[in-house]
Design a protein around this motif. Structure first.
Motif, short mmCIF file in Angstrom:
data_model
loop_
_atom_site.label_atom_id
_atom_site.label_comp_id
_atom_site.label_asym_id
_atom_site.label_seq_id
_atom_site.Cartn_x
_atom_site.Cartn_y
_atom_site.Cartn_z
N PHE A 216 0.85 -1.18 0.00
CA PHE A 216 0.00 0.00 0.00
C PHE A 216 0.89 1.23 0.00
O PHE A 216 2.10 1.15 0.23
CB PHE A 216 -1.02 -0.02 1.14
CG PHE A 216 -0.47 0.12 2.53
CD1 PHE A 216 -0.48 -0.95 3.41
CD2 PHE A 216 -0.01 1.34 3.00
CE1 PHE A 216 -0.01 -0.82 4.70
CE2 PHE A 216 0.47 1.49 4.29
CZ PHE A 216 0.48 0.40 5.14
N SER B 122 -5.27 -1.93 -7.50
CA SER B 122 -6.17 -0.79 -7.47
C SER B 122 -6.39 -0.32 -8.91
O SER B 122 -5.54 -0.52 -9.78
CB SER B 122 -5.59 0.33 -6.62
OG SER B 122 -4.43 0.85 -7.23
N ARG C 201 -4.19 6.27 3.10
CA ARG C 201 -3.52 5.10 2.56
C ARG C 201 -4.32 4.51 1.42
O ARG C 201 -5.56 4.51 1.46
CB ARG C 201 -3.39 4.03 3.64
CG ARG C 201 -2.40 4.32 4.72
CD ARG C 201 -2.39 3.19 5.71
NE ARG C 201 -1.58 3.47 6.86
CZ ARG C 201 -1.47 2.65 7.89
NH1 ARG C 201 -2.14 1.51 7.91
NH2 ARG C 201 -0.70 2.97 8.90
N GLU C 202 -3.59 4.00 0.45
CA GLU C 202 -4.24 3.38 -0.69
C GLU C 202 -3.62 2.01 -0.93
O GLU C 202 -2.41 1.90 -1.13
CB GLU C 202 -4.05 4.25 -1.94
CG GLU C 202 -4.65 3.64 -3.20
CD GLU C 202 -4.28 4.40 -4.47
OE1 GLU C 202 -3.40 5.28 -4.41
OE2 GLU C 202 -4.89 4.11 -5.52
N GLY C 203 -4.43 0.99 -0.89
CA GLY C 203 -3.96 -0.33 -1.26
C GLY C 203 -3.60 -0.34 -2.73
O GLY C 203 -4.38 0.15 -3.56
N GLY D 65 -5.65 -0.83 2.59
CA GLY D 65 -4.59 0.05 3.07
C GLY D 65 -4.05 -0.27 4.44
O GLY D 65 -3.49 0.60 5.11
N TYR E 285 5.83 3.82 -0.16
CA TYR E 285 5.27 2.51 -0.43
C TYR E 285 5.67 1.53 0.67
O TYR E 285 6.84 1.43 1.03
CB TYR E 285 5.76 2.00 -1.79
CG TYR E 285 5.10 2.69 -2.95
CD1 TYR E 285 5.37 4.02 -3.24
CD2 TYR E 285 4.18 2.02 -3.75
CE1 TYR E 285 4.74 4.67 -4.30
CE2 TYR E 285 3.55 2.65 -4.82
CZ TYR E 285 3.83 3.97 -5.08
OH TYR E 285 3.20 4.62 -6.13
#
Length: 121
Positions: A37, A60, A45-47, A106, A93
Protein backbone atom coordinates in the motif's frame (compact mmCIF):
# COMPACT_ATOMS: atom_id res chain seq x y z
CA UNK A 1 9.75 -12.49 14.40
CA UNK A 2 8.08 -11.11 11.29
CA UNK A 3 10.08 -8.50 9.43
CA UNK A 4 9.51 -6.79 6.10
CA UNK A 5 12.27 -4.65 4.59
CA UNK A 6 11.56 -2.61 1.46
CA UNK A 7 14.06 -1.24 -1.03
CA UNK A 8 14.16 0.12 -4.55
CA UNK A 9 12.47 3.46 -4.13
CA UNK A 10 13.86 6.63 -5.62
CA UNK A 11 13.21 9.55 -7.91
CA UNK A 12 12.12 9.05 -11.49
CA UNK A 13 10.69 11.15 -14.29
CA UNK A 14 7.10 10.70 -15.45
CA UNK A 15 6.87 7.72 -17.75
CA UNK A 16 9.76 5.99 -16.05
CA UNK A 17 9.95 2.68 -14.23
CA UNK A 18 11.00 1.37 -10.84
CA UNK A 19 10.92 -2.02 -9.19
CA UNK A 20 10.41 -2.23 -5.44
CA UNK A 21 11.57 -5.23 -3.45
CA UNK A 22 10.54 -6.45 -0.02
CA UNK A 23 12.54 -9.08 1.81
CA UNK A 24 10.38 -10.99 4.26
CA UNK A 25 11.63 -12.93 7.26
CA UNK A 26 9.93 -14.88 10.03
CA UNK A 27 7.32 -16.45 7.77
CA UNK A 28 6.87 -18.17 4.41
CA UNK A 29 5.61 -15.98 1.57
CA UNK A 30 3.58 -18.91 0.24
CA UNK A 31 1.58 -19.14 3.47
CA UNK A 32 0.24 -15.58 3.65
CA UNK A 33 -1.15 -12.90 1.37
CA UNK A 34 1.30 -10.05 0.93
CA UNK A 35 1.15 -6.80 -0.91
CA UNK A 36 1.80 -3.09 -1.08
CA UNK A 37 0.00 0.00 0.00
CA UNK A 38 1.11 3.61 -0.35
CA UNK A 39 0.58 6.87 1.41
CA UNK A 40 1.26 10.36 0.17
CA UNK A 41 1.44 13.39 2.46
CA UNK A 42 -2.04 14.61 3.32
CA UNK A 43 -3.70 11.63 1.64
CA UNK A 44 -5.23 8.43 2.93
CA UNK A 45 -3.52 5.10 2.56
CA UNK A 46 -4.24 3.38 -0.69
CA UNK A 47 -3.96 -0.33 -1.26
CA UNK A 48 -1.94 -0.82 -4.44
CA UNK A 49 -1.53 -4.53 -5.10
CA UNK A 50 -1.79 -7.88 -3.38
CA UNK A 51 -0.87 -11.49 -4.10
CA UNK A 52 -2.39 -14.31 -2.12
CA UNK A 53 -1.37 -17.87 -1.28
CA UNK A 54 -2.49 -19.24 -4.65
CA UNK A 55 -0.88 -16.35 -6.55
CA UNK A 56 -4.18 -14.63 -7.25
CA UNK A 57 -3.41 -10.92 -7.69
CA UNK A 58 -5.43 -7.77 -7.25
CA UNK A 59 -4.67 -4.17 -8.13
CA UNK A 60 -6.17 -0.79 -7.47
CA UNK A 61 -7.79 0.82 -10.48
CA UNK A 62 -5.21 3.60 -10.37
CA UNK A 63 -2.31 1.22 -11.08
CA UNK A 64 -3.94 -1.60 -13.02
CA UNK A 65 -2.09 -2.24 -16.25
CA UNK A 66 0.99 -0.33 -15.09
CA UNK A 67 2.10 -2.17 -11.93
CA UNK A 68 2.83 -5.87 -11.52
CA UNK A 69 3.15 -7.68 -8.22
CA UNK A 70 5.13 -10.89 -7.96
CA UNK A 71 7.01 -12.95 -5.42
CA UNK A 72 9.91 -15.35 -5.20
CA UNK A 73 9.24 -17.51 -2.18
CA UNK A 74 12.64 -19.15 -2.46
CA UNK A 75 14.24 -15.74 -1.98
CA UNK A 76 11.55 -14.62 0.48
CA UNK A 77 11.12 -11.54 -1.66
CA UNK A 78 8.07 -9.66 -2.87
CA UNK A 79 8.32 -7.32 -5.85
CA UNK A 80 6.34 -4.46 -7.30
CA UNK A 81 7.28 -3.60 -10.85
CA UNK A 82 6.06 -0.11 -11.67
CA UNK A 83 5.92 1.22 -15.22
CA UNK A 84 4.64 4.39 -16.85
CA UNK A 85 4.92 6.19 -13.54
CA UNK A 86 2.91 9.34 -12.99
CA UNK A 87 3.35 12.21 -10.51
CA UNK A 88 0.25 10.88 -8.70
CA UNK A 89 2.23 7.72 -7.91
CA UNK A 90 4.48 9.77 -5.61
CA UNK A 91 4.14 8.28 -2.14
CA UNK A 92 5.82 6.14 0.46
CA UNK A 93 5.27 2.51 -0.43
CA UNK A 94 4.90 -0.09 2.27
CA UNK A 95 5.19 -3.86 2.07
CA UNK A 96 2.51 -5.51 4.16
CA UNK A 97 1.34 -8.95 5.23
CA UNK A 98 -2.29 -9.67 5.72
CA UNK A 99 -5.36 -10.81 3.83
CA UNK A 100 -5.79 -9.20 0.42
CA UNK A 101 -8.98 -7.52 1.61
CA UNK A 102 -6.94 -5.83 4.34
CA UNK A 103 -4.05 -4.93 2.05
CA UNK A 104 -6.32 -3.39 -0.58
CA UNK A 105 -8.00 -1.40 2.18
CA UNK A 106 -4.59 0.05 3.07
CA UNK A 107 -3.57 -1.90 6.14
CA UNK A 108 -2.34 -5.26 7.32
CA UNK A 109 -1.02 -7.28 10.23
CA UNK A 110 2.64 -6.41 9.66
CA UNK A 111 4.30 -3.79 7.55
CA UNK A 112 7.78 -2.56 6.71
CA UNK A 113 9.23 0.90 7.20
CA UNK A 114 8.44 1.92 3.66
CA UNK A 115 10.40 3.21 0.68
CA UNK A 116 9.84 6.58 -0.96
CA UNK A 117 8.91 6.88 -4.62
CA UNK A 118 8.97 10.35 -6.17
CA UNK A 119 7.81 10.94 -9.72
CA UNK A 120 8.68 14.39 -10.96
CA UNK A 121 10.10 16.14 -13.97
Amino acid sequence: QVQLVESGGGSVQPGGSLTLSCVASGFNLNHYAVGWFRQAPGKEREGVACIDTVDWTSYSDSVKGRFTISKDAGKSTLYLQMKTLKPDDTAKYYCVRGTCSKVMAGWGDYRGQGTQVTVSS
